[in-house]
Design a protein around this motif. Structure first.
Motif, PDB file in Angstrom:
ATOM      1  N   THR A  55      37.537  47.400  61.575  1.00  0.00           N
ATOM      2  CA  THR A  55      37.334  47.396  63.024  1.00  0.00           C
ATOM      3  C   THR A  55      36.087  46.590  63.350  1.00  0.00           C
ATOM      4  O   THR A  55      36.091  45.733  64.228  1.00  0.00           O
ATOM      5  N   ILE A  67      49.036  53.399  58.214  1.00  0.00           N
ATOM      6  CA  ILE A  67      47.909  52.721  58.869  1.00  0.00           C
ATOM      7  C   ILE A  67      47.954  51.234  58.541  1.00  0.00           C
ATOM      8  O   ILE A  67      48.072  50.850  57.374  1.00  0.00           O
ATOM      9  N   SER A 126      37.328  55.341  59.759  1.00  0.00           N
ATOM     10  CA  SER A 126      38.264  55.724  60.810  1.00  0.00           C
ATOM     11  C   SER A 126      37.732  56.889  61.636  1.00  0.00           C
ATOM     12  O   SER A 126      37.742  56.837  62.871  1.00  0.00           O
ATOM     13  N   ASP A 140      38.674  55.671  67.122  1.00  0.00           N
ATOM     14  CA  ASP A 140      39.532  54.875  68.015  1.00  0.00           C
ATOM     15  C   ASP A 140      40.623  55.789  68.567  1.00  0.00           C
ATOM     16  O   ASP A 140      41.223  56.561  67.817  1.00  0.00           O
ATOM     17  N   ALA A 169      43.778  55.602  66.582  1.00  0.00           N
ATOM     18  CA  ALA A 169      43.746  55.759  65.128  1.00  0.00           C
ATOM     19  C   ALA A 169      44.552  56.981  64.709  1.00  0.00           C
ATOM     20  O   ALA A 169      44.782  57.891  65.509  1.00  0.00           O
ATOM     21  N   TYR A 192      49.048  49.937  65.945  1.00  0.00           N
ATOM     22  CA  TYR A 192      48.331  51.202  66.089  1.00  0.00           C
ATOM     23  C   TYR A 192      49.288  52.238  66.680  1.00  0.00           C
ATOM     24  O   TYR A 192      50.386  51.898  67.117  1.00  0.00           O
TER      25      TYR A 192
END
Lengths: 267, 164, 789
Positions: free
Chosen positions: A33, A98, A112, A117, A120, A183
């Motif tokens: 990220t 993922i 994560s 997020d 996520a 995502y």
């Protein structure tokens, strides 16, 4: 990318002292990220502290009641772990959903949960399984840890070192992907735990991951997909974007929850 | 500036670089290994896939300093000597490429896939595993065929595999 | 057919370098002393520029120059051009607004070029660009295609109502009378969604200036380097043609987007002289989304008139075509002459009338994207035909067959003269391959699982091999659309073929060599195909419109005929026989009725040593060139059938089968042709289900990365069933029709016909995303089996 100084501590202690020393430091775990964000010049840390060579932060430990995963363990390692597959197969399946194989070789569970997020996957597992986020300072229950979009209970200078997942009776994760980014557009993690049943939803909430109370109550009466028939998640606080408006997300939460319960009961 | 020392395609490399140098920039601009390509800014197209300590990674999302002390294999280093790697040969035999731009990343991804999932790969598995690699030319049809054939061939040529 | 000749699935010669990482794309080149360019782009869709302050940027370390539109104007650098003149129905010429390579006074879309920074490194150039202060006065943005006409704000002064042209084709009176006597009229409102081409290699350019020779060189990701040189020289005025070399090396896909002459390469080659250093620019993906020419973007109202027997009487179409903020290189031709003349499809339609309003908006320029006009036409006619069949209770395959054109040549009411075809043969083969007979059973089986299954057809036709130069000249083209070739035979008998076609994935190095090997009877290894460099190839029109086989190879065939004719003369002297007695077969020149012969390579040597003839009798050497100008368009056609399944709970669509049966005429290399079909289908499925460029009301591109623009992935697609039928093209020496765009042209209608079949209604637009399909499925009828043909 803007210029920065790079640090690669060999121990957690060294990492903590670097973080404490540098005001504009960012921690990089898997970087999947942070590095894209820096490439877009949307993040400009003066110092980058890489946790990638701290052996203590990597590994999976299984006890009779819990699976504890080191912060720097990659999604690929979680997906392939025989211990995780046996103890919490839903968690291994989640990890395998993922990103893509190359992303899973770099992305980490610690990164994560530290990033939180709203799309996520791991936050849903943490919340549904009642995980504990282990940091350099303390142990934080998942319910207290996730605080909203990209917000967590982490304080300045605090580093996630691992996540401990209690082993449930049954669990499953169903994900409907954002068709472009991959995502979670909606991801629902259902866990039948010794003490209760939890349904956690990611990808959909305007404030990030959340538990769907009505579904939990309905499933508490009977753990069956049928218990959720006709039950619709409230659309009030859901994300609406190009790919899904709030109404569609609300609908998908119901569909994914039913499918997750079905998958869990079939285990 | 930071100093990095790593092994690229079996050769030791040392360089002074800016920490913000991406692995893919290091390979392309410092080492002139231009077989690794850049097709996007968001880690999605897979044109930049290389192997880092034997695992497929997106070289556009790894800093070169993060590869310090490690082994990197690029498309240029995949074949042993003058021979093609069985996966490279399969891409040619099954017309798994057109413009060739995504091809190095596809081949590196495919070799990693065989490492993880073995030599008997069905179509569904291959298609699913290609979720991080975009091709705009082939419609994936012949890439899927090439990977299945390449995986089988890798099983029949154990000596080659060891070369990587 | 030999192992490497025409019709053989020869493995590609170019693959060795691509699979080993040795391909040479523009960004792989690094010129000595090279500097880097970064373009400062407009963050606003529409604004006047009050001021640009670049003083701070110029003072930053490593900065070699900062340039704006004023600098270009001061150097008298011309504007970018649109090379196809369209006249409105009142006879007035299209309203082309100025298109400077760097903005002059106004920006017209997000991504428009405001300034360029040239610096020692890309990072330094980008750092400096952030130090440039631009003051904008914002203007309202014109965004929506359907609302551009007559919007309160004008994108260009020359077009106060935002209308570039109001063009038409066909006989309105005849169409009105056909509708007046119609038994049934089918009406549809259709959107042909805006697409971003997204070749995986982003565009790139390196400009270079050699002061001693006063010579410019441009390395660029181009499908047509000679056209780029012509435009940069004759119109933009960078350098005389003889002082500008354009090189397009390996190019990583184009799909139309690399035909055009853009601002970036113009600026790089100009700036190279300004800073006295080679200047390199490589697009990142976000820039590609913002500033590569987009494709499609039509809003259409279409009506079809039928008689009582289900025969088509007439077609009436009104389309608004979004051309974006500026007219790109071939933008005006795409929604006009590449669109309306294809509206007859494969059908006998006595009367057709089409009106097209081209409009400006504050969005990226729109130009040719794989298929260019023909996918839009196919979508209109094939959706209409399918819906008309449904509305009149007929099987869609049978309905098509009844209306097919069955005798050739066939003059349509919209320009085209179809030379040959057998549409029924493709239909038969496709129905068989798709197992149409058992579709109802599969639909019932899906219904049992709570899924909706549908099947859809698309009988497409395209006009390729563009095109006869006189014809396109009469329609407004600024150039001729022939192709050139030069065959150079070396004394040792090896051969270089210089072609004006450009390969960016099509495999010319193999297929063109196959033709040479076949014609001259030489090993394919001895043939080298040279392309993509204006210093090597004299001239060429490049690769687009599925033209390289039909036009480019025809030019080679013509040159090969000349080589053989000359070889015959040489052989006659060498074998001491009359020229009329020399036969050429299987790579040998022989004296008829004797055992005296020479291999092709021996004749080549004789041509160069020239020991057996005098210069007065015959020129030494063996090198021939040819220009081939087609006498007609070619008309590839076929039947594509899509079968899919909808999950009404989520809106997820699974393509279960995709069958394509195409008639491309003669096929040189079936492996490569099938690959072209596969790729086209994927792009067509992408248009139908996944891809769509979305601007918000302010003109910001919402889908500016792969995070939001949904590209087709491997798991989205099945393996395809691909088959062929063959009616050789009568208008070119090889019988080739062209295959590069078929899939992209046919697939969207096939997919949408299948999807609407599954849903039971027509109310869904492309791209049919999960959200859109879920909404549409809320209104779906219970699936009912349809009668098989």
């Amino acid at each position: 990318m803007y210029a920065f100084d790079y640090h690669r501590p060999a121990t957690l202690k060294e990492a903590l002292s670097l973080v404490a020393k540098q005001e504009d430091a960012k921690i990089v775990a898997g970087g999947h990220t942070l590095i894209p964000t820096m490439k877009q010049r949307l993040a400009a840390p003066g110092h980058l502290i890489d946790l990638g060579r701290i052996p203590d932060l990597v590994g999976i430990e299984r006890t009779p009641r819990a699976v504890t995963i080191g912060a720097m363990t990659t999604h690929g390692a979680v997906a392939e772990s025989a211990d995780v597959k046996e103890a919490i197969p839903a968690l291994s399946e989640l990890a395998a959903l993922i990103g893509d194989p190359a992303v899973r070789h770099r992305g980490t569970i610690g990164g994560s949960v530290a990033n939180n997020d709203p799309s996520a996957d791991y936050p849903a597992a943490c919340l549904a399984l009642g995980a504990t986020i282990i940091t350099s300072k303390r142990r934080i229950p998942a319910e207290e840890y996730f605080r909203g979009l990209f917000e967590t209970a982490l304080e300045d200078g605090e580093i996630v070192t691992g996540v401990s997942f209690p082993i449930p009776h049954k669990a499953a994760y169903e994900k409907f992907r954002n068709p472009a980014s991959r995502y979670a557009l909606v991801g629902v993690f259902v866990a039948k735990r010794p003490s209760d049943i939890r349904v956690a939803v990611t990808g959909a909430g305007s404030n990030g991951v959340f538990r769907w109370a009505e579904a939990e109550e309905a499933l508490a009466k009977r753990f069956s997909a049928k218990s959720l028939d006709g039950l619709k998640a409230p659309a009030d606080d859901l994300i609406g974007d190009l790919h899904a408006d709030a109404e569609y997300r609300a609908h998908l939460i119901g569909v994914m929850a039913r499918r997750a319960v079905q998958a869990a009961t079939e285990r | 500036m930071s100093s990095v020392s790593l092994t690229v395609n079996g050769k030791a490399v040392t360089a002074e670089i800016e920490p913000r140098t991406l692995l893919v920039q290091f390979l392309r601009e410092h080492l002139r290994l231009t077989g690794t390509h850049v097709g996007c800014d968001t880690s999605q197209c897979g044109a930049c896939v290389v192997h880092l300590d034997g695992e497929a990674v997106k070289a556009c999302t790894v800093l070169a300093v993060q590869a310090d002390g490690r082994q990197v294999t690029t498309i240029e280093g995949l074949a042993a000597g003058g021979d093609l790697h069985p996966m490279q040969a399969a891409f040619r035999e099954h017309h798994g490429l057109q413009c060739g731009y995504c091809t190095p990343g596809m081949i590196m991804t495919a070799v990693d896939l065989v490492r993880r999932k073995g030599h008997a790969l069905d179509e569904t598995t291959i298609r699913h595993e290609l979720e991080g690699n975009l091709c705009r030319c082939t419609g994936y049809h012949n890439i899927v065929k090439a990977i299945a054939a390449g995986a089988t061939a890798m099983g029949q040529a154990p000596a080659r595999q060891a070369a990587e | 057919m030999t192992a490497s000749g025409i019709g053989a699935p020869v493995r590609r010669k170019e693959d060795q370098r691509f699979i080993t990482g040795k391909g040479r794309y523009v960004d792989d080149f690094n010129r000595p002393g090279q500097a880097h360019a970064y373009f400062l782009r407009s963050p606003h869709a529409h604004a006047t520029i009050r001021s640009i302050d670049a003083a701070a940027a110029r003072a930053m370390p490593g900065v070699l120059g900062v340039f704006t539109g004023e600098d270009l104007a001061a150097d008298k650098v011309g504007n970018l051009i649109c090379g196809w003149m369209i006249h409105s129905k009142d006879g007035s010429p299209m309203k082309a607004g100025p298109h400077p390579a760097l903005a002059q006074g106004k920006v017209r879309y997000v991504g428009d070029h405001v300034a360029v920074v040239v610096a020692e490194s890309l990072a330094k150039a980008r750092d400096a660009a952030e130090a440039i202060t631009v003051e904008y006065d914002l203007l309202p943005a014109v965004v929506e295609t359907a609302k551009a006409q007559g919007a309160a704000t004008a994108v260009h002064e020359v077009a106060p109502d935002n209308v570039v042209f109001n063009w038409h084709l066909g006989d309105k009176g005849a169409v009105d009378s056909a509708f007046a006597r119609a038994k049934h009229v089918t009406t549809l409102d259709l959107v042909n969604n805006r697409l971003v081409p997204n070749p995986i290699e982003p565009r790139a350019a390196i400009g270079e200036y050699d002061e001693a020779e006063e010579q410019f060189t441009l390395y660029t990701t181009s499908q047509n380097p000679h056209v780029a040189r012509l435009v940069l020289s004759a119109f933009i005025g960078i350098a005389p043609e003889n002082k500008l070399r354009v090189v397009a090396p390996d190019v990583g896909g184009g799909f139309g987007s690399k035909i055009f002459i853009y601002a970036e390469e113009t600026v790089c080659v100009w700036a190279a002289k300004k800073v006295g250093r080679p200047v390199k620019w490589t697009s990142d993906r976000t820039e590609a989304f913002l500033a590569d020419a987009h494709g499609r973007d039509h809003v259409t109202h279409a009506e079809m008139a039928l008689d009582e027997n289900g025969r088509i009487l007439g077609l009436r179409v009104h389309t608004v075509a979004n051309l974006g903020a500026y007219l790109s290189t071939f933008a005006s031709s795409v929604p006009t002459y590449l669109y309306a003349p294809l509206l007859s499809g494969q059908y006998n339609i006595p009367a057709i009338y089409c009106e097209v309003d081209g409009v400006y908006t504050n969005t990226a320029p729109v130009d040719a994207y794989r298929g260019a006009g023909r996918p839009e036409a196919t979508f209109v006619i094939e959706r209409l035909v399918e819906v008309a069949a449904r509305q009149t209770g007929q099987d869609p395959a049978r309905f098509r067959r009844r209306n097919y054109i069955k005798s050739f040549p066939h003059q349509t009411p919209v320009i085209m003269n179809y030379d040959v075809g057998d549409y029924g043969a493709s239909l038969d083969k496709a129905l068989e391959a798709a197992d149409y007979k058992h579709f109802p059973k599969r639909r019932r089986e899906s219904a049992r699982r709570g899924k909706l299954r549908g099947i859809g057809f698309s009988s497409y036709i395209e006009a390729c091999g563009i095109a006869p130069s006189q014809a396109v000249g009469a329609l407004g083209a600024g150039v001729g659309l022939w192709e050139s070739a030069e065959v150079r035979v070396n004394p040792t008998g090896s051969i270089e073929v210089l072609t004006g076609s450009h390969s960016h994935g099509q495999g010319h190095e193999t297929t063109f060599a196959q033709l040479v090997a076949d014609r001259l009877g030489v090993p394919i290894e001895s043939v080298n195909i040279v392309h993509g460099d204006t210093d090597k190839v004299q001239f060429g029109m490049g690769t687009y419109g599925s033209r390289s086989g039909a036009v480019g190879m025809s030019a080679i065939a013509k040159a090969l005929d000349k080589v053989i004719a000359k070889g015959r003369k040489v052989a006659a002297y060498a074998l001491e026989a009359g020229e009329g007695d020399i036969e050429f077969k299987d790579g040998r020149f022989s004296v008829a009725g004797t055992d005296r012969s020479l291999a092709f390579g021996e004749v080549a040597l004789q041509a160069y040593i020239a020991h057996k003839f005098t210069g007065a009798e015959l020129e030494p050497g063996l090198k021939e060139g040819a220009f081939y100008d087609p006498t007609n368009f070619t008309f590839p056609a076929g039947m594509h059938i899509c079968e899919l399944e909808v999950d009404p709970d989520t809106g997820h669509v699974t393509i279960e089968r995709f069958t394509a049966v195409d008639d491309f005429g003669t096929i040189i290399n079936p492996m490569i042709v099938e690959g072209q079909v596969h790729g086209g289908i994927a792009q067509g499925v992408g248009q139908a289900l996944f891809e769509g460029a979305v601007y918000d009301a302010e003109g910001q591109l919402v889908t500016a990365s792969f995070m939001d623009y949904r590209m087709p992935r491997a798991a989205d697609l099945p393996s395809f069933e691909v088959g062929m039928t063959v009616t050789p093209c009568p208008s070119n020496p090889l019988g080739i029709k062209g295959c590069g765009e078929a899939g992209a042209i046919a697939a969207p209608a096939a997919v949408m016909n299948a999807l609407t079949d599954a849903l039971g209604h027509e109310n869904i637009a492309m791209p049919a995303t999960p959200l859109a399909v879920w909404r549409a499925a809320q209104r779906a009828r219970q699936p009912q089996p349809i009668a098989a043909e």
